[in-house]
Scaffold this active site. Sequence first.
Site, PDB file in Angstrom:
ATOM      1  N   GLU A 170       0.559  -1.015   0.519  1.00 28.31           N
ATOM      2  CA  GLU A 170      -0.046  -0.334   0.259  1.00 28.31           C
ATOM      3  C   GLU A 170       0.310   1.285  -0.433  1.00 28.31           C
ATOM      4  O   GLU A 170       1.952   0.903   0.465  1.00 28.31           O
ATOM      5  CB  GLU A 170      -0.587   0.188   1.465  1.00 28.31           C
ATOM      6  CG  GLU A 170      -1.723   1.328   0.994  1.00 28.31           C
ATOM      7  CD  GLU A 170      -2.620   1.318   2.921  1.00 28.31           C
ATOM      8  OE1 GLU A 170      -2.397   0.511   3.682  1.00 28.31           O
ATOM      9  OE2 GLU A 170      -3.299   1.467   2.762  1.00 28.31           O
ATOM     10  N   LYS A 215      -9.515   2.080  -1.955  1.00 26.79           N
ATOM     11  CA  LYS A 215      -9.959   2.004  -0.743  1.00 26.79           C
ATOM     12  C   LYS A 215     -11.081   2.318  -0.712  1.00 26.79           C
ATOM     13  O   LYS A 215     -11.368   3.535  -0.531  1.00 26.79           O
ATOM     14  CB  LYS A 215      -8.292   2.368   0.108  1.00 26.79           C
ATOM     15  CG  LYS A 215      -8.474   1.728   1.688  1.00 26.79           C
ATOM     16  CD  LYS A 215      -7.703   2.688   2.109  1.00 26.79           C
ATOM     17  CE  LYS A 215      -7.249   2.020   3.500  1.00 26.79           C
ATOM     18  NZ  LYS A 215      -5.908   2.511   4.440  1.00 26.79           N
ATOM     19  N   CYS A 230      -5.552  -2.608   2.521  1.00 27.68           N
ATOM     20  CA  CYS A 230      -5.743  -2.395   3.341  1.00 27.68           C
ATOM     21  C   CYS A 230      -6.976  -2.221   4.841  1.00 27.68           C
ATOM     22  O   CYS A 230      -7.061  -3.994   4.991  1.00 27.68           O
ATOM     23  CB  CYS A 230      -5.038  -1.105   3.614  1.00 27.68           C
ATOM     24  SG  CYS A 230      -4.063  -0.929   5.607  1.00 27.68           S
TER      25      CYS A 230
END
Lengths: 384, 384
Positions: free
Chosen positions: B119, B196, B233
């Site tokens: 990430e 995300k 994540c």
Amino acid sequence: MAGPKWESLEQCLEKHLPPADLCVVKHLLYGKETRKLSLPNRAFELASEGDFELQGYAFEAAKEQLRGPRTVRVGLVQNKIPLPADAPVAKQVSALHRRIEAIAEVAALCGVNIICFQEAWTMPFAFCTREKLPWTEFAESAEDGPTTRFCQKLAKKHDMVVVSPILERDGEHGDVLWNTAVVISNSGKVLGKTRKNHIPRVGDFNESTYYMEGNLGHPVFQTQFGRIAVNICYGRHHPLNWLMYSVNGAEIIFNPSATIGTLSESMWPIEARNAAIANHCFTCAINRVGEEYFPNEFTSGDGKKAHQDFGYFYGSSYVAAPDSSRTPGLSRNRDGLLVAELNLNLCRQVNDVWNFKMTGRYEMYARELAEAVKPNYSPNIVKE
Amino acid sequence: MAGPKWESLEQCLEKHLPPADLCVVKHLLYGKETRKLSLPNRAFELASEGDFELQGYAFEAAKEQLRGPRTVRVGLVQNKIPLPADAPVAKQVSALHRRIEAIAEVAALCGVNIICFQEAWTMPFAFCTREKLPWTEFAESAEDGPTTRFCQKLAKKHDMVVVSPILERDGEHGDVLWNTAVVISNSGKVLGKTRKNHIPRVGDFNESTYYMEGNLGHPVFQTQFGRIAVNICYGRHHPLNWLMYSVNGAEIIFNPSATIGTLSESMWPIEARNAAIANHCFTCAINRVGEEYFPNEFTSGDGKKAHQDFGYFYGSSYVAAPDSSRTPGLSRNRDGLLVAELNLNLCRQVNDVWNFKMTGRYEMYARELAEAVKPNYSPNIVKE
């Protein structure tokens, strides 16, 4: 593959790892260490006389100013069937009642407030046979069958909530069967029932021969000791099932199961624990132990010869907490009682730290799922 | 707690357990054993010269009559930042490009078809500081920023799909920032991007100071080597996020992450692996390594003194398969490349055995979730 004789992961690690490494390995595998509970000597004596394992652990939470600790002790019971599967039905049920009565006695000595038995606990897990009689004779009314009455007595005697997963005969709706958990209040009253929402069609576990997907949604039971729900067996593979119990407010979700070594043992430590993390709640995974032999041969859809058993249930019952810690598992091959003291304050504390519900975007998923199930849904696939 | 020096669970178990027990423990922890890949000597030499770990494993599937094996090699890269966080931005980016270029070279030697970096790979994970400059200068256009152009060259040179998670500057929509993964085809073309979906507000990770929840839904990218998606994540904590990528057809879901020891290490082996099981797909969990020090002190909302780092990223990147098997993890403290050969046929094979999608009852959940988010929702709680 670990055979049924190999006792437990924890026992093996404790035997071979140097203390410093053991501590690290335990932390990596099981998170923050759970405190060993000090249980009465008499409980250990009775467990030893009754030939079952007894373990106890406590999960702690931070001190709060306005709420006192909300501690509750849960008891998870895993057991073999005491009589062979071809013994008369009434004798098998009665032997199981006696076995559970003895274990519940020890649970009471250990201060257990809520006890949960394994899936379909009054019978061998005979659904692999696809035969109806005599197995369907194990089914009982959830409201006033002999097993519910037995559990009511237990509940009242020990001031204990009892979660009793049985094969249910539903006389009010065409005499059909359900895979049901009856929840009995510590007052002795039947608080309600909940049904298995997802039915496996896996190898020997095509249980849809006997019963269908539950129709009671995701009820949560407010007991004197906390809000509980029951996600029965195969429902543990479905993250949405856990989620809806949690959305309805469950602080502890029991997962009474019956599953075997060759099928699922490497998934077992993952799923209920993931559910505790993802939903900021405690989960209690319970699996039976032992091997069960059936009178007639059956096949398993795996190309192997017909046989009379479907391998060994691997026990390994455990409790998982919202902070990703967990207890060790009970043995893979012995009857056992796992006592865990939970401070339910931990649920909201972890919720406030990790915020999975606040950040969950459920509106988006409700919309996307509603779209995705339409027959003409076109998946979002990007191509060059 | 395992400090940053403790290398890996696998290394410790291999050192101390007798072979027979090791085999059982591995099976219980990691499922069916993955085969060690035989990788070129030259790759190991280069990894050793470049001071990074190289490991390779293969997941196998049953032979089918009508489909040949659909094997693909994925490469997971975990790395420290090579320059201190206070070095000039352009120098840091350039040093990271060089580092990744070297690791990708080895990946190419190992036959990797799809490579994924960690990430926000072009920068230190500076969001804990809550400062804007210079950190926002690491943001780039997903379509034609220098890092995307760098990855396009890599992709073309090595005939490799590149998943490049960056901090995105969105010039078309008010110059806002996003946490984005750019997917570049092995042809060198930008196939698309994904964002995300869930943004943490946890301790040092309140990233909503910089960017908001992604608005691109759950796209899946059809590459020459299989259908892939990227769950960035914190999205790994949200089972519904994994589910929607899977519903859209993802066979491999990458989870590029940045997470630290004190926060999440005992969750790490659980969540991506649970997602692989629950969704009948492969998941690739990637975490950075090392400690990052920032020029100015900051606090962490945990009552501790102001400090300039937020602990160590614990690496431990791994690949999990739909049959609940997984690779060992890369080291907790070294740069590394994990090569995994996946036979994508395993996804449908496991789907056909376990049937989680068939038994998922998504209509029910779409309905229940849509109800549950209403402000006047009354949870299903049964009281005495």
